[in-house]
Design an enzyme around this catalytic site. Structure first.
Site, PDB file in Angstrom:
ATOM      1  N   LYS A 108      10.687  11.108   4.249  1.00 15.07           N
ATOM      2  CA  LYS A 108      11.813  10.279   4.187  1.00 15.07           C
ATOM      3  C   LYS A 108      12.440  10.158   5.547  1.00 15.07           C
ATOM      4  O   LYS A 108      12.657  11.406   5.966  1.00 15.07           O
ATOM      5  CB  LYS A 108      12.955  10.613   3.180  1.00 15.07           C
ATOM      6  CG  LYS A 108      14.030   9.695   3.319  1.00 15.07           C
ATOM      7  CD  LYS A 108      14.971   9.737   1.868  1.00 15.07           C
ATOM      8  CE  LYS A 108      16.215   8.550   1.977  1.00 15.07           C
ATOM      9  NZ  LYS A 108      15.490   7.243   1.887  1.00 15.07           N
ATOM     10  N   GLY A 120      15.442  -3.361  -0.882  1.00 13.64           N
ATOM     11  CA  GLY A 120      15.750  -1.667  -1.342  1.00 13.64           C
ATOM     12  C   GLY A 120      15.521  -1.017  -0.032  1.00 13.64           C
ATOM     13  O   GLY A 120      15.553   0.168  -0.129  1.00 13.64           O
ATOM     14  N   THR A 156      21.426   6.225  -0.937  1.00 16.20           N
ATOM     15  CA  THR A 156      22.137   6.316  -2.386  1.00 16.20           C
ATOM     16  C   THR A 156      23.238   7.206  -1.935  1.00 16.20           C
ATOM     17  O   THR A 156      24.274   7.047  -2.490  1.00 16.20           O
ATOM     18  CB  THR A 156      21.172   7.021  -3.199  1.00 16.20           C
ATOM     19  OG1 THR A 156      20.249   6.047  -3.487  1.00 16.20           O
ATOM     20  CG2 THR A 156      21.841   7.238  -4.765  1.00 16.20           C
ATOM     21  N   GLY A 168       0.719  -1.335  -0.040  1.00 17.07           N
ATOM     22  CA  GLY A 168       0.027  -0.170  -0.087  1.00 17.07           C
ATOM     23  C   GLY A 168       0.695   1.273   0.191  1.00 17.07           C
ATOM     24  O   GLY A 168       0.116   2.263  -0.119  1.00 17.07           O
ATOM     25  N   GLY A 169       2.126   1.043   0.152  1.00  9.63           N
ATOM     26  CA  GLY A 169       3.044   2.264   0.215  1.00  9.63           C
ATOM     27  C   GLY A 169       3.215   2.991  -1.164  1.00  9.63           C
ATOM     28  O   GLY A 169       2.751   2.414  -2.264  1.00  9.63           O
ATOM     29  N   THR A 227      16.578   0.899   3.171  1.00 12.79           N
ATOM     30  CA  THR A 227      17.740   1.738   3.677  1.00 12.79           C
ATOM     31  C   THR A 227      17.528   1.869   5.116  1.00 12.79           C
ATOM     32  O   THR A 227      16.538   1.723   5.749  1.00 12.79           O
ATOM     33  CB  THR A 227      17.978   2.955   2.840  1.00 12.79           C
ATOM     34  OG1 THR A 227      16.815   3.952   3.193  1.00 12.79           O
ATOM     35  CG2 THR A 227      17.949   2.751   1.580  1.00 12.79           C
ATOM     36  N   GLU A 236       0.999  -6.416   3.659  1.00 13.14           N
ATOM     37  CA  GLU A 236       1.075  -5.084   4.520  1.00 13.14           C
ATOM     38  C   GLU A 236       0.952  -5.552   5.890  1.00 13.14           C
ATOM     39  O   GLU A 236       1.046  -6.812   6.202  1.00 13.14           O
ATOM     40  CB  GLU A 236      -0.378  -4.258   4.093  1.00 13.14           C
ATOM     41  CG  GLU A 236      -0.241  -3.306   3.206  1.00 13.14           C
ATOM     42  CD  GLU A 236       0.690  -2.290   3.743  1.00 13.14           C
ATOM     43  OE1 GLU A 236       0.943  -2.091   4.755  1.00 13.14           O
ATOM     44  OE2 GLU A 236       0.952  -1.490   2.816  1.00 13.14           O
ATOM     45  N   ARG A 237       1.482  -4.437   6.664  1.00 12.06           N
ATOM     46  CA  ARG A 237       1.422  -4.908   8.194  1.00 12.06           C
ATOM     47  C   ARG A 237       0.094  -5.369   8.882  1.00 12.06           C
ATOM     48  O   ARG A 237      -0.847  -4.911   8.501  1.00 12.06           O
ATOM     49  CB  ARG A 237       2.280  -3.544   8.962  1.00 12.06           C
ATOM     50  CG  ARG A 237       1.273  -2.463   8.933  1.00 12.06           C
ATOM     51  CD  ARG A 237       1.730  -1.209   9.672  1.00 12.06           C
ATOM     52  NE  ARG A 237       0.859  -0.082   9.793  1.00 12.06           N
ATOM     53  CZ  ARG A 237       0.296   0.634   8.420  1.00 12.06           C
ATOM     54  NH1 ARG A 237       0.971   0.376   7.424  1.00 12.06           N
ATOM     55  NH2 ARG A 237      -0.431   1.569   8.819  1.00 12.06           N
ATOM     56  N   HIS A 263      15.293  14.751  -0.784  1.00 12.98           N
ATOM     57  CA  HIS A 263      14.164  13.759  -0.905  1.00 12.98           C
ATOM     58  C   HIS A 263      12.815  14.500  -0.391  1.00 12.98           C
ATOM     59  O   HIS A 263      13.003  15.614   0.228  1.00 12.98           O
ATOM     60  CB  HIS A 263      14.658  12.690  -0.269  1.00 12.98           C
ATOM     61  CG  HIS A 263      15.272  11.819  -0.986  1.00 12.98           C
ATOM     62  ND1 HIS A 263      16.661  11.806  -0.759  1.00 12.98           N
ATOM     63  CD2 HIS A 263      15.148  10.525  -1.725  1.00 12.98           C
ATOM     64  CE1 HIS A 263      17.220  10.696  -1.481  1.00 12.98           C
ATOM     65  NE2 HIS A 263      16.365  10.128  -2.191  1.00 12.98           N
ATOM     66  N   HIS A 264      11.893  13.761  -0.440  1.00 14.48           N
ATOM     67  CA  HIS A 264      10.497  14.381  -0.035  1.00 14.48           C
ATOM     68  C   HIS A 264      10.390  14.369   1.500  1.00 14.48           C
ATOM     69  O   HIS A 264      11.354  13.966   2.392  1.00 14.48           O
ATOM     70  CB  HIS A 264       9.500  13.467  -0.435  1.00 14.48           C
ATOM     71  CG  HIS A 264       9.759  12.009  -0.105  1.00 14.48           C
ATOM     72  ND1 HIS A 264       9.315  11.341   0.941  1.00 14.48           N
ATOM     73  CD2 HIS A 264      10.373  10.912  -0.788  1.00 14.48           C
ATOM     74  CE1 HIS A 264       9.780  10.320   1.039  1.00 14.48           C
ATOM     75  NE2 HIS A 264      10.441   9.936   0.243  1.00 14.48           N
TER      76      HIS A 264
END
Length: 273
Positions: free
Chosen positions: A163, A102, A170, A14-15, A104, A38-39, A159-160
């Site tokens: 985050k 992916g 990266t 859902g993210g 981080t 999902e959780r 970033h947005h």
């Protein structure tokens, strides 16, 4: 054709990334959406993953328990939080499932857990799955070897506002790439913040600057600055789909791997360049 497909489980369906991964999986040849998670307690449980991603019904129901979908996937794709990813890692290790990670923000213990699991299962673990970013990392390696010893090196990332980790994975990968090219350890030469009377810049350090604002998907710049000139290498992402496509490309690449820890450089064959 169906038998040759790789079935993927998408965690965090859902993210923002989860929805992009679902969309990408429907359109990538060789990939079949097998499960969506999902959780526990999420209001999205029981939803059709396709409807969740805005692509219509696809017959994959969002679940919270990996054990319920154990036989529905070959590769688990995880862009969530470290604590959740490590729990999924333990499950995949136990059941012989490959992973594309992916997520981080891992501490050293988390990274070691991934390395340990990779002795038994195949894992692609990367800070960024964009093809362009990984080409940039190769360019940074080459540039650092030519200019790194006599330039001031700074890494700037944006970033947005949502985050939660900084610097970005990266940005750290950029720093590690540059440091390695200069035969250094990033932990010994990184400068993560400057405030007040800092004195002159210490030679040989790698500086980091972080911006969090609005809906910026991801922008990264490495600056090699000397007297009279500077080189800047920049990557800007305009859509999360680039990360989703790279992650699923990695899942396809894992088809022939039994175990081992890999990154996008392996997937793209950049180490031979």
């Amino acid at each position: 054709m169906h038998e040759a497909q790789i079935r993927v489980a998408i965690v965090g369906a859902g993210g923002r990334m989860g929805r992009q991964l679902i969309q990408a999986a429907l359109h990538m040849e060789g990939i079949q959406p097998g499960a969506a998670l999902e959780r526990e307690g999420s209001s999205l449980l029981g939803s059709d993953a396709g409807e969740l991603a805005g692509v219509g019904k696809m017959g994959v129901i969002v679940q919270s328990d990996l054990a319920l979908v154990k036989d529905d996937f070959d590769v688990l794709v995880d862009f969530t939080r470290p604590e959740g990813t490590l729990a999924h890692l333990a499950f995949c290790r136990k059941h012989g499932k490959s992973m594309v990670i992916g997520t981080t923000g891992f501490d050293e213990a988390g990274k070691q857990a991934i390395r340990d699991a990779a002795q038994e299962i195949a894992i692609v673990f990367a800070a960024n799955f964009s093809v362009g970013v990984n080409v940039m990392l190769k360019l940074l390696e080459k540039t650092a070897k030519v200019m790194g010893d006599y330039s001031d090196i700074e890494i700037i990332e944006a970033h947005h506002r949502h985050k939660v980790d900084a610097p970005s994975g990266t940005a750290l990968a950029m720093g590690e790439t540059i440091a390695h090219a200069l035969n250094k350890d990033l932990q010994d030469c990184a400068v993560y913040s400057r405030e007040g009377h800092t004195g002159e810049r210490v030679p040989g350090t790698i500086g980091f600057a972080t911006v969090r604002a609005g809906d910026i998907i991801g922008e990264h710049t490495a600056m090699f600055a000397d007297i009279g000139e500077r080189v800047e290498i920049t990557h800007k992402a305009s859509s999360r789909m680039t990360f989703a496509n790279g992650a699923l490309r990695s899942a396809l690449w894992l088809k022939t791997k039994k175990n081992g820890l890999f990154d996008m450089r392996d997937v793209l064959g950049l180490d031979v360049l």
